[in-house]
Write an enzyme that holds these catalytic residues in place. Sequence first.
Site, PDB file in Angstrom:
ATOM      1  N   SER A 114       0.829  -1.200   0.000  1.00  0.00           N
ATOM      2  CA  SER A 114       0.000   0.000   0.000  1.00  0.00           C
ATOM      3  C   SER A 114       0.871   1.260   0.000  1.00  0.00           C
ATOM      4  O   SER A 114       1.656   1.465  -0.918  1.00  0.00           O
ATOM      5  CB  SER A 114      -0.968  -0.032   1.181  1.00  0.00           C
ATOM      6  OG  SER A 114      -1.970   0.942   1.022  1.00  0.00           O
ATOM      7  N   ASP A 130      -0.732  -4.309  -3.654  1.00  0.00           N
ATOM      8  CA  ASP A 130      -1.945  -3.493  -3.689  1.00  0.00           C
ATOM      9  C   ASP A 130      -1.643  -2.024  -3.454  1.00  0.00           C
ATOM     10  O   ASP A 130      -2.227  -1.363  -2.595  1.00  0.00           O
ATOM     11  CB  ASP A 130      -2.960  -4.000  -2.667  1.00  0.00           C
ATOM     12  CG  ASP A 130      -4.394  -3.859  -3.208  1.00  0.00           C
ATOM     13  OD1 ASP A 130      -5.302  -3.578  -2.419  1.00  0.00           O
ATOM     14  OD2 ASP A 130      -4.575  -4.042  -4.433  1.00  0.00           O
ATOM     15  N   HIS A 184      -7.915  -5.514   0.380  1.00  0.00           N
ATOM     16  CA  HIS A 184      -6.757  -4.678   0.706  1.00  0.00           C
ATOM     17  C   HIS A 184      -6.371  -4.853   2.174  1.00  0.00           C
ATOM     18  O   HIS A 184      -5.183  -4.888   2.515  1.00  0.00           O
ATOM     19  CB  HIS A 184      -7.095  -3.209   0.417  1.00  0.00           C
ATOM     20  CG  HIS A 184      -5.941  -2.277   0.650  1.00  0.00           C
ATOM     21  ND1 HIS A 184      -4.977  -2.064  -0.299  1.00  0.00           N
ATOM     22  CD2 HIS A 184      -5.610  -1.516   1.723  1.00  0.00           C
ATOM     23  CE1 HIS A 184      -4.086  -1.194   0.172  1.00  0.00           C
ATOM     24  NE2 HIS A 184      -4.459  -0.846   1.399  1.00  0.00           N
TER      25      HIS A 184
END
Length: 841
Positions: free
Chosen positions: A660, A687, A800
């Site tokens: 992330s 992600d 996520h």
Amino acid sequence: AVRTPDAIAVVFEGESLTYRELDARSNQLAHHLRILGVGPESVVGLCVERSAEMIVGLLGILKAGGAYLPLDPAYPPERLAFMLEDAGAAVLLTQSALRDRLPSHRGATVLIDADWPAIARHPQTSPRTNLSSHNTAYIIYTSGSTGTPKGVGVSHRNIVRLVREANYVALTPDDVFLHLAPLSFDASTFEIWGALLNGAKLVLYPDTVIDLARLRRIIAAAGISVLWLTAALFERVIDEDVTALSGVKQLLAGGDVLSVAHVRKLAEALPACQLINGYGPTEGTTFSVCYAVPKATDFDAVPIGRPISNAQVYVLDTGLQPVPPSAVGELYIAGAGIARGYLNRPGLTAERFVADPFGLAGSRMYRTGDLARWRSDGVLEFIGRVDQQLKLRGFRIEPGEIEAVLMRHPSVAQAAVIAREDHPGQKQLVAYVVAAAGQHADAGELRADVGRSLPDYMVPSALVVLERMPLTPNGKLDRRALPAPDLTPRVARLPRTPQERALCGLFAEVLGLERLGIDDSFFELGGHSLLATQLISRIRATLHIEIPMRSLFEAPTVEALATHLDRGDQTRSDFDTMLPIRPDGLFRPLFCIHPGAGISWIYSRFIRHLPAGHPIYALQARSIVRPEMFPHSIEDMAADYLNLIRQIQPAGPYNLLGVSFGGLVAYEIATQLQSVGQDVSLLALLDSYPVPRNSSPHNGGAEFENEAELIDVEDDAIRAAIDSLRRDGQILPSLEGHHYVAIKDTLKKSVRLMGKYVPHQFHGDMLLFTATAGPAAPPVDDWRPYIDGEITVHRIDCTHATIMEVGPVAEIGTVLAAELSKQQLPLNSTSKEVQRGYQSV
């Protein structure tokens, strides 16, 4: 065979002794022992830590005319006491630090360190003795089928025949040997006397626990040319770091059947290394039969070879008649290597050391109990055993000795011990017991009781309590019907402290498990002494704590071990900017960048999925400890982290990973590296996506789903939130309130930086792992304008919020492992600092 008196004889860490110095010091000790009555056929117990003094002690005992009895300081006091008493040791030679750990005995005690001023007053010339080549040189105890260990007496003649003018190995004064085996293991006979009786250099490995990174360094730095490894350790080195053996000219391995696959891998990787399969029982003085493995390994099993110099070998039937080629019979060995017999066991000696009908009058041969056959080319193949004796990690084990110890316990009515290999390459001892009437047999208590009586390698990895033993139709124990132990972790209680969390990860990594709890026993889950050495090595590398092997047997659960350990260096913090997830390894490290919350311990889940040779480091936000140090941009953060990374690995290519928000920082680090001419070999993002202009960050405020709420949590609810995070296992369970405030603030600021970041151009390929279970399709195309190379997308069925949980991490780890395995080349000379971990950061 000594080159010159001033040639180096022994090296131990920073200390060395020339042959002249070794001769003088051992002579002084010999005179001292002579005054105490030591002479031919006197036994001297030798219990010392690995050191140059150990070699002085060996030589001093022999020069006094005595026989040395190796006593491993790690053995239970009960076993050491038995050995001293059974051998009738007149003197015990030890060190001050070990004196209080040893049992009392009736003879004199000499402290080779504290008593040295008195010893040094003796002459440096050799004392006179009436020693002959047939006198006993040492006594080594082996496992006994009746429940009592037996001492094997080996003569000076036996040793000389093993290492002088041998036909199975070429030994010269130019060779450098590594003494790696325990002194109580007969492979040490070849290591020590193969060096000293040929004028070569003997380098002592400084520990009883084998650490592959240290082994590699010693082999390279000392120029080791001759090395002995047990079959199990041989396979471990080949699997984890075959190049550690670079420079070794003659590698001897044995103690168990060698794996053909590992032999082939060695031949392909290091064609200049000659592998020799060494076979022989202690009663035959280490080696009786050897096989120089050819480079073309076109066989299904590695043979044990032909008799070595001054050895005769027979394959006989039950009538002691030779069997024809290709027929299976029992292996008997004869010749100059046959030991004198078993100490104080005339009946057992007569049973195993029998008259040699094919030799000179009065000669003997030893009945090995091994089954073998001659190939048509005159080479021997090992087939198996005629009895229940086991070979495990180079040690010979009689199940009856372990069964006898179990049967001493009042709760046990019946006991059986076997070796199982339920998973290829994972042979382990398993004990089975039936409780006595009205008694409850506790597996943990029984294993601990065995550990108090027997050496570590004889303690079963698992113990199963049965209602009854399975029997064959004729009423005998049906060993094949004994069930496999249940090695499923209970995972009843999760780790509560950073140390317990780290230990849980290391236990799981070594045992090959997904996860375990703090109450799960290392040994009940399949651990054994060889795996224990790996675990201890990784505890040392990760937690910077040194522990003896016995500590793990005494405290086999994470909770017990955590309370047992000395916590070591307390100057390091769990919130240091550079976090060493796995600092040991000789290949390029993987640097992992923290998510928006700033904490990186979550990356420890990759330990068991990534190649062991690659160190893993993680960067954590400085603002967790010092909130004022949060940078103004992702570019500034990347520059800061890049400086730390290059202190560990000064030159590329580099491996980078980020989840992330951390993916954006990893990407920026990659572009900054390229701007200064450095290569990036792996850029992997989990992600993580650039934020399009005039839009909100994709998943920006949801680093983890529960973290989205952290931004608005009131300070008086901090403790409740920490408890929630502990239960979820997402963040370190020891966080204090001020850490939580810092994490909340770090996450807020990270989200803002994501919205301001405009990626630079990256000239290379990217691995992109996308979470496909979210409410919207991952914006993979948002990366296309910034990447010149190929974007390889791996879709992971998770959200996520869950991409760093155990299942997704295993899937991601498989892909990363394949990529890192392509890089299995040692670090270049400009990157050696990585081997020192993060000590300079």
